[in-house]
Structure formats: structure tokens, C-alpha cells
Scaffold this motif. Structure first.
Motif, PDB file in Angstrom:
ATOM      1  N   ASP A 159     117.750  65.984 -55.896  1.00  0.00           N
ATOM      2  CA  ASP A 159     118.904  65.179 -56.315  1.00  0.00           C
ATOM      3  C   ASP A 159     119.790  65.937 -57.290  1.00  0.00           C
ATOM      4  O   ASP A 159     120.987  65.674 -57.365  1.00  0.00           O
TER       5      ASP A 159
ATOM      6  N   ARG B 111     111.848  56.688 -51.252  1.00  0.00           N
ATOM      7  CA  ARG B 111     112.158  58.004 -50.685  1.00  0.00           C
ATOM      8  C   ARG B 111     111.402  58.292 -49.386  1.00  0.00           C
ATOM      9  O   ARG B 111     111.964  58.793 -48.426  1.00  0.00           O
TER      10      ARG B 111
ATOM     11  N   TRP C 232     118.132  54.545 -51.345  1.00  0.00           N
ATOM     12  CA  TRP C 232     117.049  55.332 -50.762  1.00  0.00           C
ATOM     13  C   TRP C 232     116.147  55.956 -51.820  1.00  0.00           C
ATOM     14  O   TRP C 232     114.993  56.259 -51.553  1.00  0.00           O
ATOM     15  N   ARG C 233     116.656  56.116 -53.048  1.00  0.00           N
ATOM     16  CA  ARG C 233     115.839  56.706 -54.114  1.00  0.00           C
ATOM     17  C   ARG C 233     114.662  55.809 -54.501  1.00  0.00           C
ATOM     18  O   ARG C 233     113.690  56.271 -55.068  1.00  0.00           O
TER      19      ARG C 233
ATOM     20  N   ASN D  78     117.059  58.782 -45.307  1.00  0.00           N
ATOM     21  CA  ASN D  78     117.083  59.515 -46.569  1.00  0.00           C
ATOM     22  C   ASN D  78     118.011  60.721 -46.389  1.00  0.00           C
ATOM     23  O   ASN D  78     117.696  61.649 -45.642  1.00  0.00           O
TER      24      ASN D  78
END
Length: 161
Positions: free
Chosen positions: A34, A9, A5-6, A18
Motif C-alpha cells: 500500500d 485482503r 478491500w483492506r 483486491n
């Protein structure tokens, strides 16, 4: 589901994938950072992945994004003040030097920070703070996530009412 997902985003936030999303706001998503070497660090992501700068938005949406940034900043301030008596202030930043999409950083600042960085921009913290596993977002931050989310809910109910 996106493998990481990074790498997407905003797209993963739009699809509900996310895991950092705290709340959907008017112009985007309030997410918890994060890394949490400054507990409560959060980010406002615009809800349009192709928007790179604040000036890319029409005036009304630009003002909405700034209003959401203010709301997230206040929610982080309230939550951090309740959870840590050493809370000092919140710093708000729209930088855009690394990630190619519009986002705003919300950094809580504390009296317990090291003397050499307490009065400096967060970006001057040593690189190890950004990569150290002990500061990675995890279940130990659930209380903080809940507190910021609850403050966002309260602020939104006041502005809606």
C-alpha cells in the motif's frame, strides 16, 4: 464487492477484487504494498484467511509458502535492480504482529536511503513515511507493478519448464 478491500485482503484477493494483487502464486497472492517509500515493497498473502502463523499450515503448504516468498523476493530484486541502480538488497520478513493472517513482507533496500535507517529494520522509518500521500500506491507505480509481475512470470516459467 467489499467496501474496503483492506479490511479483507485475502478474501478480496480470492474473489479477484483486491487491486494490489500482482499474481496468484501456489500458496497465496503476491501483492504490491500500500505504501511505496521503498519502491517495490511487496507482500505475500497466504490464500487461507484463517491461517495466522506459518506453523498453522501443513508441512507441504508451509514449504510452498516459503518457496513463494523466495520467488517474490527474487522478482522484486530483479525488478528493482533494473529500475534503480541504487538497489542494494531485499529483506524478507514474516512478522504477524499487526495483521491476524499469515503474510510475508518483501522490502527492497537502496543506497539512497537516509543514513539513520539504511542499516536498520524498515519498521524504524518515521511514521510519516507510512502515511504520507506521496508514498501511497497509485498509477505512478504501474511500471514497477508490471516489472515485478513480469519477473514473477519469468521465474514461474523457468520453474515449470
Amino acid at each position: 464487492m467489499t467496501r474496503d478491500w483492506r479490511m479483507a485482503r485475502i478474501g478480496t484477493a480470492l474473489r479477484g477484487e483486491n487491486p494490489t494483487v500482482l499474481r496468484r502464486l501456489t500458496s497465496g497472492f503476491a501483492v504490491i504494498g500500500d505504501v511505496q517509500f521503498l519502491p517495490g515493497y511487496s507482500v505475500l498473502l497466504v490464500d487461507e484467511p484463517d491461517v495466522q502463523r506459518l506453523s498453522d499450515l501443513p508441512k507441504a503448504k508451509r514449504l510452498s509458502f516459503l518457496s513463494d516468498m523466495d520467488q517474490l523476493g527474487e522478482a522484486v530484486e530483479r525488478a528493482c535492480r533494473q529500475l534503480d541502480p541504487a538497489f542494494r538488497r531485499v529483506n524478507l520478513e514474516i512478522l504477524g504482529n499487526t495483521d491476524p493472517f499469515l503474510h510475508a513482507h518483501v522490502w527492497p533496500r537502496f543506497d539512497w536511503e537516509p543514513a539513520d535507517v539504511v542499516g536498520a529494520p524498515v519498521w524504524l522509518y518515521p511514521r510519516e513515511r507510512w502515511t504520507d500521500e506521496q508514498f501511497r500506491l497509485g498509477p505512478q507505480h504501474d511500471v514497477l507493478r508490471h516489472a515485478i509481475g513480469s519477473e514473477l512470470d519469468q521465474l514461474r516459467s523457468v520453474s515449470d519448464g
